[in-house]
Structure formats: structure tokens, C-alpha cells
Design a protein around this motif. Structure first.
Motif, mmCIF file in Angstrom:
data_model
loop_
_atom_site.group_PDB
_atom_site.id
_atom_site.type_symbol
_atom_site.label_atom_id
_atom_site.label_comp_id
_atom_site.label_asym_id
_atom_site.label_seq_id
_atom_site.Cartn_x
_atom_site.Cartn_y
_atom_site.Cartn_z
ATOM 1 N N THR A 190 25.991 25.848 -10.988
ATOM 2 C CA THR A 190 24.944 25.865 -9.966
ATOM 3 C C THR A 190 23.961 26.981 -10.263
ATOM 4 O OG1 THR A 190 26.336 27.264 -8.548
ATOM 5 C CG2 THR A 190 26.413 24.884 -8.167
ATOM 6 N N ASP A 210 25.282 21.019 0.805
ATOM 7 C CA ASP A 210 25.297 22.254 1.593
ATOM 8 C C ASP A 210 26.032 21.962 2.899
ATOM 9 O OD1 ASP A 210 24.720 24.403 3.313
ATOM 10 O OD2 ASP A 210 22.818 24.810 2.329
ATOM 11 N N SER A 259 22.160 20.880 -1.765
ATOM 12 C CA SER A 259 21.609 22.234 -1.858
ATOM 13 C C SER A 259 20.272 22.207 -2.589
ATOM 14 C CB SER A 259 22.581 23.153 -2.592
ATOM 15 O OG SER A 259 23.813 23.227 -1.919
ATOM 16 N N THR A 282 23.930 22.240 6.180
ATOM 17 C CA THR A 282 22.856 21.294 6.510
ATOM 18 C C THR A 282 23.268 19.839 6.341
ATOM 19 O OG1 THR A 282 21.984 21.278 4.253
ATOM 20 C CG2 THR A 282 21.160 23.002 5.748
#
Length: 516
Positions: A415, A494, A501, A497
Motif C-alpha cells: 500500500t 477503508d 482507500s 468509510t
């Protein structure tokens, strides 16, 4: 069909075997040069012992910039200092902290960065502890009591022994008791600060405005004799950080009614607004000069010690790799560029400025290799979210000596790093940039931003391995017939949310700093 697969696999195994047996003279020379003619100890001595810490805006930072340019020039490498902004100029002077009552003792401590100077006679005053009051109203009513006093604003640590020392020698019951006590004290002190109506950042200025003679802190780093040293929040009065051992003594004396008195001489020099620089050097590419392999390390440091592992070791790794490459690979296919960035410690400012100022370079980056987390050998390499990083990084790692390569754990695609060090400035702009992450050597406790980040903490065997690794990766990336892919992977969900992401956003640097 099975026969075809078998034949293909046999061909592949044979090809790899032949490739593995084929000696690469450039790689052999890289290893030989570093093992037989290493300049790392000399570079480390000159940078950390002679020049010392490299606080942004300080004369030592500019001295380091000029030193690096001269080193590269002496090696036949073009180099320059490139201005990217301006900063508050400040030069550390002598700090003396002495207890003069109830007995005489010189204390271990230092003035915090960008703190105004005392007079040569210093400040002599009694020490008091920040009290535990009911609320901000009670604190406001108490505040006049600080006039003419030195105020202690850090908690008393229940132990100066690091946890690993307790775990080696303590009983299970005593370890649990200590940890419980420390957790309760930490929570209680945070609550004490909260009830003042201020934060640990704003409280020192409130004390200054109320007439305090100075602010005394102890930011223990959970190791024997080690404190983290950052910047002052006061504008006129001295802010000093004192070792856990001496701070604890002062605290106990004040708490027991045996009021200690200190004399603090903390000299420094304000230098107004000064230009700040990145140091850039390059070995020009012979076939693809407008494509770039970038070696990366931040040059600045905090100044509690000499900045040896943060980031002297990263700096000398990249310098040594460039020296070796110039000697054994003077005509790379792609341009090999090194960036020694300023003001990483205040928010990646030097590298963010470079990325913002040089889009023509950023769009043509083959790879960036950054090293920043201490003296240890590289043990981790992430693909930083680039979908095909496994392909080209795998090819480049292949010829690295086994004793170096076998230590490295890879993570693909990984990431993207959003911060932490200068590779993140490039990742945010979509350029394939990678952190050469190293093993710890107790970096977080003992040398990261501390008063113990000194030459003697450098593990030269590990740094030597890193210089070899970096030089080989730069060579392989330069020679690769293919341009690297910067296709981004789809990032994990994520949890906050419920959506994928987001890729880090490119940020502008702070180009005028420390002036408020």
C-alpha cells in the motif's frame, strides 16, 4: 499439453541456472569496491562528528550542504545546492543546567530548538511542579504563582528502566505492578494537563505569558539515559529538556518541600530568515538521459545529538552508492540522481518542493530508492501499491548477493505510504518510489530524535550492506530495457468509510518556516 508445460519449465529452469552462473562484472566490482575501499566511516565521521546535527535553518545544515557538494565534486560527480525555501535561522550555543540548591549538581539536559537565548548570566529560579487542579478556572486562578519560577510540565516516570530490562530481571508480579502504575500515572498526568484548559503545546506559552522564568520538561524515550529532543514553544523564556534521572530528582525534591533552585544558561543565536536547500547530484545517462533513477535520503536532523542514524546513515548510504557507481559504472543508461532533502523532519518539505518544482523529472522516474529508518540492514521492501512492482523489483533484486537479498522480506503490491519519509512525496505524485526499510536496532527508543543519536550507534556492517544493495538496485534499474510501470493497484477497503482507500494526495511544502 502437459509435455509443452514440462518443456517450458525445463527451459525456464535451465535459463535461470545459466543466468545465475553468469557473472556480472559491474555487480562484482560494486561489491569489491565497497568491501575493499569503503568510505563510510570517513563520511560518517565528517558528517556527524565534525559538522554535527543539521537542524533546518542552522549554519550546520548549510555547512553539510556545502560539504556534500564538495565530496561529490571531488568524486567527479556534478552536484549543486538547490534552494527550495526559507526558514528561521537559529544556531545552538552552550547549555548549562545546574542545581544550586538544596545542593550543587550539574544536570544533564539541553535547550530546545529555536528557543531564544538567555543572557550569559542565565536565569536562576526555584522549581515548581504543575499542580493538579479542579478545572481551567482553578488553573487560571493559580497561574500568577508561576511568576519568577521554573515550571515542571512533564510527569514523573515511575521507572527509568526500559521494559526489556524489567522483562529480563523482574518477577511477573512486579512487572505487572509497574506497568499498571505507569499507565495510571500517564492517564492522570494527561488529565492534569487537560484540566488547565491548554494542551502540551499551548501550555508553555501560557506559562510564559504569566511571567514564568522558564519551562522544564523531560520527554523520556523509554530507554536508559535517552530523551527525545524537539523544539520549544516559548518565545522569550528558556525551555529545557532534562534527563529522566535528573528530572525525577528535581520532581521529588519539589514534591517533598525541599524546593530545588536551578541556574540555566542557554545561549543561542537568532539569524533571521535564511535560505534552505536540497543537495542534488547526478551521473548523466548515456542512452536515456531524461529518465531517472533517484537515490533519496533526508539530510536534516533534530539536534539533540548528531543525527547519526536519523538520517546520517541514510545520507552516507546514498553518497557511498553514488561514489561506487561513478567509479565502476560511469556511463549509466539512465541518469542516476541523488537527492539529499532538507526539512524532512518538519513535513517532507525538501522532497515535496523537488517534486513540485520538477514535474519533468517526476514523470520520467524509473524508480526512487529511499533510506531513512536507522542504521540497520534493509529487511523490508514494499511495492507501495504499484501493481507491477513485483516484476521489476524482483528482476533488480535477483543478482544482489544472497547474504544481503535473503534478509529482505518483500510485500507486493503493498500500500502507498502517505508520509513517514521522503519516498512518500514521490509516491503521492504517482512515481514508483520505495522505502529501503531496515531492521530496528532499538531505533524508536534509543536514536530516533534523541540525545543519543551519535556516531557510536552506527552499525557499519549493516550500512555497508545497504550501500551495496542500493548501488546494485540503481545499476539494475538504469540498465533495465523496460520503463517501469506506475499502474496503481486497487487499494483495500477503508473500514471507516466502507470505500476503497484513496491514493495519497500530492502536497505542497512549507516554503517559509519557523517564523511565527
Amino acid at each position: 499439453m502437459k509435455l509443452r508445460i514440462y518443456l517450458f519449465n525445463a527451459f525456464l529452469i535451465t535459463s535461470l541456472s545459466v543466468f545465475a552462473q553468469t557473472k556480472n562484472p559491474i555487480i562484482d566490482q560494486i561489491v569489491k569496491e565497497e568491501k575493499e575501499n569503503s568510505q563510510l566511516k570517513m563520511l560518517a565521521h565528517e558528517l556527524t562528528d565534525f559538522i554535527g546535527p543539521r537542524l533546518v535553518g542552522s549554519p550546520q545544515m548549510k555547512q553539510a550542504n556545502d560539504w556534500a557538494v564538495k565530496k561529490y565534486t571531488d568524486w567527479g560527480i556534478n552536484a549543486k545546492n538547490e534552494k527550495w525555501g526559507e526558514w528561521r535561522g537559529w544556531q545552538r550555543g552552550i547549555t548549562h543546567i545546574d542545581m544550586v540548591s538544596p545542593r550543587v549538581k550539574s544536570l544533564e539536559g539541553t535547550q530546545l530548538a529555536w528557543n531564544p537565548s538567555t543572557s550569559s548570566k542565565g536565569v536562576t529560579a526555584e522549581v515548581i511542579i504543575l499542580p493538579d487542579l479542579a478545572d481551567s478556572t482553578a488553573f487560571s486562578n493559580w497561574l500568577p504563582n508561576v511568576k519568577g519560577k521554573l515550571v515542571m510540565v512533564s510527569m514523573l516516570q515511575p521507572t527509568g528502566r526500559p521494559d526489556d530490562n524489567w522483562e529480563t530481571f523482574g518477577t511477573k508480579e512486579s512487572i505487572e505492578k509497574m506497568k499498571t502504575e505507569r499507565a495510571e500515572m500517564t492517564k492522570a498526568w494527561a488529565n492534569r494537563i487537560r484540566k488547565t484548559g491548554f494542551t502540551s503545546r499551548t501550555l508553555p506559552l501560557a506559562l510564559e505569558n504569566a511571567g514564568a522564568a522558564g519551562v522544564v520538561t523531560s520527554y523520556w524515550s523509554a530507554g536508559f539515559g535517552v530523551n527525545k529532543i524537539f523544539s520549544a514553544y516559548t518565545k522569550k523564556i528558556p525551555s529545557v529538556d532534562i534527563s529522566l534521572e535528573d528530572y525525577g530528582m528535581l520532581y521529588r525534591l519539589a514534591e517533598s518541600g525541599n524546593t530545588p533552585k536551578l541556574k540555566i544558561v542557554a545561549e543561542s543565536k537568532e539569524m533571521g530568515k535564511v535560505p534552505v536547500f536540497n543537495t542534488i547530484a547526478e551521473i548523466k545517462g548515456s542512452e536515456k538521459p531524461d529518465e531517472y533513477v533517484i537515490l533519496s535520503a533526508h539530510f536534516d536532523s533534530w539536534d539533540g545529538a548528531s543525527g547519526a542514524t536519523d538520517n546520517g546513515t541514510g545520507t552516507i548510504t546514498m553518497m557511498e552508492a553514488m561514489r561506487i557507481l561513478k567509479k565502476v559504472y560511469p556511463n549509466p543508461k539512465r541518469t542516476i540522481l541523488v537527492g539529499h532533502w532538507g526539512s524532512e523532519e518538519q513535513g517532507l518539505n525538501g522532497s515535496r518542493a523537488f517534486v513540485e518544482d520538477h514535474p519533468e523529472i517526476v514523470k520520467n522516474i524509473q524508480a526512487v530508492f529511499n533510506q531513512d529508518n536507522g542504521t540497520g540492514r534493509v529487511v523490508d521492501l514494499s511495492g507501495q501499491g504499484f501493481l507491477n512492482a513485483y516484476d521489476y523489483l524482483g528482476r533488480w533484486l535477483y543478482p544482489v548477493p544472497t547474504e544481503i537479498k535473503n534478509q529482505i522480506k518483500t510485500n507486493f503490491p503493498g500500500t502507498p505510504g502517505g508520509g513517514g519519509s521522503d519516498y512518500a512525496s514521490f509516491v503521492a505524485a504517482g512515481a514508483p518510489a520505495f522505502s529501503l526499510s531496515s531492521t530496528s536496532w532499538a531505533y524508536g527508543n534509543y536514536t530516533w530524535h534523541t540525545n543519543r543519536d551519535t556516531y557510536d550507534k552506527i552499525v557499519f556492517d549493516d550500512v555497508q550492506s545497504n550501500a551495496i544493495l542500493t548501488a546494485i538496485l540503481a545499476y539494475m534499474a538504469s540498465e533495465d530495457p523496460e520503463k517501469t510501470s506506475n499502474v496503481k493497484s486497487i487499494l483495500p477497503m477503508d473500514n471507516r468509510t466502507g470505500k476503497p482507500s484513496a491514493w495519497p494526495v500530492q502536497r505542497s511544502p512549507t516554503r517559509l518556516g519557523g517564523m511565527d
